[in-house]
Design a protein around this motif. Structure first.
Motif, PDB file in Angstrom:
ATOM      1  N   LEU A   4      34.097  75.528  27.572  1.00 21.58           N
ATOM      2  CA  LEU A   4      33.162  75.023  26.804  1.00 21.58           C
ATOM      3  C   LEU A   4      31.405  74.937  27.208  1.00 21.58           C
ATOM      4  CD1 LEU A   4      35.303  72.745  25.009  1.00 21.58           C
ATOM      5  CD2 LEU A   4      35.021  75.549  24.359  1.00 21.58           C
ATOM      6  N   CYS A   5      31.498  74.163  27.908  1.00 28.31           N
ATOM      7  CA  CYS A   5      29.830  74.230  28.291  1.00 28.31           C
ATOM      8  C   CYS A   5      29.663  73.534  30.221  1.00 28.31           C
ATOM      9  CB  CYS A   5      29.366  73.061  27.641  1.00 28.31           C
ATOM     10  SG  CYS A   5      29.449  70.938  27.392  1.00 28.31           S
ATOM     11  N   LEU A   6      27.973  73.814  30.015  1.00 27.04           N
ATOM     12  CA  LEU A   6      28.177  73.215  31.619  1.00 27.04           C
ATOM     13  C   LEU A   6      26.828  72.302  31.472  1.00 27.04           C
ATOM     14  CD1 LEU A   6      28.255  76.810  33.175  1.00 27.04           C
ATOM     15  CD2 LEU A   6      29.793  74.988  34.748  1.00 27.04           C
ATOM     16  N   SER A   7      26.602  71.140  32.185  1.00 24.14           N
ATOM     17  CA  SER A   7      25.695  70.731  32.117  1.00 24.14           C
ATOM     18  C   SER A   7      25.460  69.924  33.528  1.00 24.14           C
ATOM     19  CB  SER A   7      26.573  68.668  31.287  1.00 24.14           C
ATOM     20  OG  SER A   7      27.351  69.433  30.254  1.00 24.14           O
ATOM     21  N   PHE A   8      23.954  69.807  33.253  1.00 23.96           N
ATOM     22  CA  PHE A   8      23.888  69.530  34.620  1.00 23.96           C
ATOM     23  C   PHE A   8      23.124  68.254  35.023  1.00 23.96           C
ATOM     24  CE2 PHE A   8      19.760  69.433  37.600  1.00 23.96           C
ATOM     25  CZ  PHE A   8      20.374  69.795  38.836  1.00 23.96           C
ATOM     26  N   TRP A   9      23.300  67.549  35.563  1.00 22.92           N
ATOM     27  CA  TRP A   9      23.441  65.675  35.825  1.00 22.92           C
ATOM     28  C   TRP A   9      21.780  65.627  36.631  1.00 22.92           C
ATOM     29  CZ3 TRP A   9      24.762  63.131  31.800  1.00 22.92           C
ATOM     30  CH2 TRP A   9      26.071  63.761  31.545  1.00 22.92           C
ATOM     31  N   GLY A  10      21.291  66.251  37.134  1.00 18.63           N
ATOM     32  CA  GLY A  10      19.822  66.097  38.077  1.00 18.63           C
ATOM     33  C   GLY A  10      20.050  66.178  39.357  1.00 18.63           C
ATOM     34  N   GLY A  11      21.917  65.868  40.255  1.00 16.70           N
ATOM     35  CA  GLY A  11      22.512  66.190  41.448  1.00 16.70           C
ATOM     36  C   GLY A  11      23.466  66.492  41.031  1.00 16.70           C
ATOM     37  N   VAL A  63      32.257  80.505  30.505  1.00 14.25           N
ATOM     38  CA  VAL A  63      31.830  79.294  29.132  1.00 14.25           C
ATOM     39  C   VAL A  63      31.118  80.384  27.556  1.00 14.25           C
ATOM     40  CG1 VAL A  63      30.034  77.896  28.129  1.00 14.25           C
ATOM     41  CG2 VAL A  63      31.479  77.851  29.772  1.00 14.25           C
ATOM     42  N   GLN A  64      29.950  81.937  28.491  1.00 13.30           N
ATOM     43  CA  GLN A  64      29.800  82.450  27.042  1.00 13.30           C
ATOM     44  C   GLN A  64      30.741  83.850  26.160  1.00 13.30           C
ATOM     45  OE1 GLN A  64      26.216  84.283  29.790  1.00 13.30           O
ATOM     46  NE2 GLN A  64      25.218  83.412  27.813  1.00 13.30           N
ATOM     47  N   GLU A  65      31.906  84.109  27.366  1.00 17.18           N
ATOM     48  CA  GLU A  65      32.663  85.143  26.831  1.00 17.18           C
ATOM     49  C   GLU A  65      33.635  84.485  26.889  1.00 17.18           C
ATOM     50  OE1 GLU A  65      32.741  87.786  30.284  1.00 17.18           O
ATOM     51  OE2 GLU A  65      30.829  88.126  30.379  1.00 17.18           O
ATOM     52  N   HIS A  66      34.220  83.141  26.678  1.00 19.26           N
ATOM     53  CA  HIS A  66      35.522  82.445  26.027  1.00 19.26           C
ATOM     54  C   HIS A  66      36.274  82.675  26.536  1.00 19.26           C
ATOM     55  CE1 HIS A  66      33.118  81.433  21.530  1.00 19.26           C
ATOM     56  NE2 HIS A  66      32.508  80.884  22.671  1.00 19.26           N
ATOM     57  N   ARG A  67      36.702  82.680  28.135  1.00 21.24           N
ATOM     58  CA  ARG A  67      36.988  83.449  28.870  1.00 21.24           C
ATOM     59  C   ARG A  67      38.108  82.312  29.417  1.00 21.24           C
ATOM     60  NH1 ARG A  67      33.949  86.835  32.090  1.00 21.24           N
ATOM     61  NH2 ARG A  67      34.263  85.381  33.730  1.00 21.24           N
ATOM     62  N   VAL A  68      39.776  81.866  29.218  1.00 22.45           N
ATOM     63  CA  VAL A  68      40.221  81.038  29.846  1.00 22.45           C
ATOM     64  C   VAL A  68      41.109  81.211  31.367  1.00 22.45           C
ATOM     65  CG1 VAL A  68      43.269  80.323  29.769  1.00 22.45           C
ATOM     66  CG2 VAL A  68      42.488  80.899  27.915  1.00 22.45           C
ATOM     67  N   LEU A  69      40.279  80.148  32.222  1.00 26.56           N
ATOM     68  CA  LEU A  69      40.185  80.509  33.909  1.00 26.56           C
ATOM     69  C   LEU A  69      41.720  79.378  34.136  1.00 26.56           C
ATOM     70  CD1 LEU A  69      36.953  79.229  34.118  1.00 26.56           C
ATOM     71  CD2 LEU A  69      37.863  81.196  34.372  1.00 26.56           C
ATOM     72  N   ARG A  70      42.051  79.797  35.675  1.00 28.14           N
ATOM     73  CA  ARG A  70      43.492  79.119  35.937  1.00 28.14           C
ATOM     74  C   ARG A  70      42.367  78.707  37.592  1.00 28.14           C
ATOM     75  NH1 ARG A  70      45.847  82.817  36.107  1.00 28.14           N
ATOM     76  NH2 ARG A  70      47.555  82.202  34.418  1.00 28.14           N
ATOM     77  N   LEU A  71      42.379  77.351  37.622  1.00 25.47           N
ATOM     78  CA  LEU A  71      42.149  76.483  38.327  1.00 25.47           C
ATOM     79  C   LEU A  71      43.191  75.795  39.261  1.00 25.47           C
ATOM     80  CD1 LEU A  71      39.304  74.663  36.193  1.00 25.47           C
ATOM     81  CD2 LEU A  71      38.414  76.959  37.278  1.00 25.47           C
ATOM     82  N   THR A  72      42.547  75.563  40.875  1.00 27.62           N
ATOM     83  CA  THR A  72      43.389  75.069  41.540  1.00 27.62           C
ATOM     84  C   THR A  72      42.202  73.884  41.495  1.00 27.62           C
ATOM     85  OG1 THR A  72      44.522  76.011  43.168  1.00 27.62           O
ATOM     86  CG2 THR A  72      43.706  73.939  43.683  1.00 27.62           C
TER      87      THR A  72
END
Length: 234
Positions: free
Chosen positions: A170-177, A145-154
């Motif tokens: 773009l961002c990470l969000s923590f929802w408590g659990g 996210v910080q370095e704007h790197r494109v990721l490839r996911l399975t």
């Protein structure tokens, strides 16, 4: 950790203490070897920092060499301590180390009564070995996210069906659990919120993306019903 940062933390670990702190305690706090602590203390002493003590006994900063204490109210201080505990438990390893170092700097310059108040707070955030934060995945996603790197996911959906994705994180969000990773998904050509615990594999493509107005963070937050607070734009 840079040597200059380590020396700074070492001095702050000694500030305001009435009793000597051992080299072993310093080594554990700074996450370095005993030999490094001995060498750093000797270098600081030679440069004129008034550190007293010796190996096997412990070290203190000579009285009068301290700086004025930070002025926190008890509630402000408790918020900092509790916040640090939560970051250490849920923020990933890198931010956890940063939170520990920051709290060390704060506690080092507190007057004794406030330092005791900090130690008495009864709100805890236990660090559990089985949590996703201890796997290194949150750190890896945060760096992307910080370095704007494109990721490839399975990525596996709720039915365990796998798909290959290229995303612009773009961002990470923590929802408590649980966590979500907000991103532009090139497969869907739209914003998506990915659950890190459903990411089977991830790798960097080597590409760096430049977010525009149509698919940047502000646009993502609008798509999920949020907005970027002014204080986050700094």
């Amino acid at each position: 950790m840079r040597r200059a940062d380590r020396l700074f933390l070492l001095i702050h670990a000694l500030r305001g203490r009435r009793q000597a702190i051992t080299a072993q305690q310093l080594a554990q706090t700074l996450e370095v070897s005993l030999r490094t602590v001995y060498r750093d203390v000797a270098d600081l002493q030679r440069s004129g920092v008034p550190i007293e003590g010796e190996a096997g006994v412990g070290y203190v900063l000579r009285k009068g060499a301290d700086i004025p204490p930070l002025m926190f109210s008890p509630d402000e201080l408790e918020a900092l301590v509790v916040g640090t505990r939560f970051v250490r438990a849920f923020g990933g390893e890198r931010l956890g180390r940063g939170a520990t170092a920051a709290l060390l700097k704060i506690e080092a310059v507190l007057p004794p009564e406030l330092r005791e108040r900090a130690a008495r707070t009864r709100i805890f955030a236990p660090e559990l070995a089985g949590r996703i934060e201890s796997s290194g995945l949150i750190d890896a996603l945060h760096a992307a996210v910080q370095e704007h790197r494109v990721l490839r996911l399975t990525y596996r959906d709720s039915g365990a069906r796998a798909s290959e994705r290229e995303i612009e994180p773009l961002c990470l969000s923590f929802w408590g659990g649980s966590w979500t990773l907000g991103a532009w998904c090139r497969l869907r050509e739209d914003f998506r919120s990915f659950r890190p615990d459903r990411i089977a594999t991830h790798s960097a493509t080597g590409e760096v993306f430049a977010a525009d107005e149509r698919r940047g963070l502000q646009a993502y937050l609008r798509s999920v019903g949020g907005a970027l607070p002014d204080r986050w734009k700094r």
